[in-house]
Scaffold this motif. Sequence first.
Motif, PDB file in Angstrom:
ATOM      1  N   GLU A  80       0.807  -1.221   0.000  1.00  0.00           N
ATOM      2  CA  GLU A  80       0.000   0.000   0.000  1.00  0.00           C
ATOM      3  C   GLU A  80       0.838   1.268   0.000  1.00  0.00           C
ATOM      4  OE1 GLU A  80      -0.633  -1.856   4.093  1.00  0.00           O
ATOM      5  OE2 GLU A  80       0.672  -2.266   2.398  1.00  0.00           O
ATOM      6  N   LEU A  81       2.154   1.143   0.208  1.00  0.00           N
ATOM      7  CA  LEU A  81       3.047   2.294   0.250  1.00  0.00           C
ATOM      8  C   LEU A  81       3.606   2.588  -1.135  1.00  0.00           C
ATOM      9  CD1 LEU A  81       5.023   1.327   3.477  1.00  0.00           C
ATOM     10  CD2 LEU A  81       3.045   2.860   3.307  1.00  0.00           C
ATOM     11  N   LYS A  82       3.983   3.856  -1.366  1.00  0.00           N
ATOM     12  CA  LYS A  82       4.559   4.245  -2.650  1.00  0.00           C
ATOM     13  C   LYS A  82       5.791   5.104  -2.395  1.00  0.00           C
ATOM     14  CE  LYS A  82       3.302   5.888  -7.249  1.00  0.00           C
ATOM     15  NZ  LYS A  82       2.205   6.479  -8.083  1.00  0.00           N
ATOM     16  N   GLU A  83       6.931   4.438  -2.371  1.00  0.00           N
ATOM     17  CA  GLU A  83       8.235   5.080  -2.162  1.00  0.00           C
ATOM     18  C   GLU A  83       8.241   5.959  -0.909  1.00  0.00           C
ATOM     19  OE1 GLU A  83       8.788   6.914  -5.994  1.00  0.00           O
ATOM     20  OE2 GLU A  83       9.712   5.111  -6.798  1.00  0.00           O
ATOM     21  N   PRO A  84       7.969   5.373   0.261  1.00  0.00           N
ATOM     22  CA  PRO A  84       7.958   6.146   1.507  1.00  0.00           C
ATOM     23  C   PRO A  84       9.372   6.539   1.909  1.00  0.00           C
ATOM     24  CG  PRO A  84       7.775   3.817   1.990  1.00  0.00           C
ATOM     25  CD  PRO A  84       7.726   3.932   0.489  1.00  0.00           C
ATOM     26  N   HIS A  85       9.496   7.691   2.584  1.00  0.00           N
ATOM     27  CA  HIS A  85      10.817   8.188   2.935  1.00  0.00           C
ATOM     28  C   HIS A  85      11.098   8.231   4.432  1.00  0.00           C
ATOM     29  CE1 HIS A  85      11.482   9.295  -1.218  1.00  0.00           C
ATOM     30  NE2 HIS A  85      12.684   9.743  -0.908  1.00  0.00           N
ATOM     31  N   GLY A  86      10.139   8.524   5.252  1.00  0.00           N
ATOM     32  CA  GLY A  86      10.449   8.708   6.664  1.00  0.00           C
ATOM     33  C   GLY A  86       9.341   8.219   7.569  1.00  0.00           C
ATOM     34  N   ILE A  87       9.673   8.035   8.841  1.00  0.00           N
ATOM     35  CA  ILE A  87       8.696   7.637   9.848  1.00  0.00           C
ATOM     36  C   ILE A  87       8.928   8.443  11.117  1.00  0.00           C
ATOM     37  CG2 ILE A  87       8.190   5.308   9.023  1.00  0.00           C
ATOM     38  CD1 ILE A  87      10.326   4.213  10.817  1.00  0.00           C
ATOM     39  N   ALA A  88       7.894   8.508  11.946  1.00  0.00           N
ATOM     40  CA  ALA A  88       7.971   9.161  13.260  1.00  0.00           C
ATOM     41  C   ALA A  88       7.021   8.422  14.180  1.00  0.00           C
ATOM     42  CB  ALA A  88       7.591  10.635  13.163  1.00  0.00           C
TER      43      ALA A  88
END
Length: 329
Positions: A80-88
């Motif tokens: 379901e993700l599309k080239e995710p870059h960061g998390i918090a």
Amino acid sequence: MRSAAVFLLLLCPWLWAARIEQIAGGGDGQPGAPPLQLRLVEPFGVEYDAAGNWYIIEYVGNRLIRVTPRGETTLLAGAELKEPHGIAITSTGRLFIADTHNNRVGVLTLRTNSLTSFAGTGVAGYGGDGGPAHSASFHGVFAIALDGRQRNLLVADLSNRRIRRIDLETNLVTTVAGNGQSGIPEDGAMASESPLVDPRAVAADAAGNIYILERRGNALRRVDALGRIRTLIAPGQIQPDLNGPKHLCVDGQGRVIIADAENHLIRLYDPRDGRTRTIAGTGKAGITIVADDPLKTELNRPHGVTVAPDQALIITDSYNHRVLRLTEY
């Protein structure tokens, strides 16, 4: 000779004490394998939850992977993700994902492992300030970060050239920096009325300052608690200049750590004296790790940096498809 060595140790203790090691990646395994047996595909970021689990987000691999303190790995999100870059991650167990090319922020509730949309319509655009996050428009969510009190989520809305803030109690969106125009802001100007070149990453310190990293601008800027912006690092001010930096974080001493990707370096900016130094990398792309000398350790386009609960620095060495741990830097 001994007195000279003692003098250098007192002057630069980090040169003697720093160590670096690989903690994930380098193998051919899928989630379920131990961290060092995982095959990672361009990891971008790592964050920790209150229980000591850590999470790896992959930009190209489109995966979110959890690693427990015992070294157990689990796939939590992927297709379901599309080239995710960061998390918090908040202390209450909400994991936010910068779902970059879905133009939104997702949220995964760690208690249930359920992933839903938190901010953004999923359609690239700009709008929605003053209203709820779920109906606001973003264009390229490249980085997210919590403020010092975890009351707000900061969003680097790169293609809109803005840093936006989402109140986690009301879910309302405002812009804290950037007017949508491309340019270099004037020192002391109101950040929300100023241009930015291309805000790629954002982080906050405990004093309420917001740090903005620009990729093509090759600059570090700060917005103070009054909303005024100032450039801290710009081309021509340090050697070597920043070169396509991708991410930043603030450590427990209030120092700013920068993933200087195209230089293959990790840099440290200390706001107390305004100085910048290199803490890992040789400046040339490579894969060799020298455990007792991070400055002889080779990196390949490091994209992410975060501070672990024990204050170690975690580096996502993206083009080497691995995660490193740096201590006593």
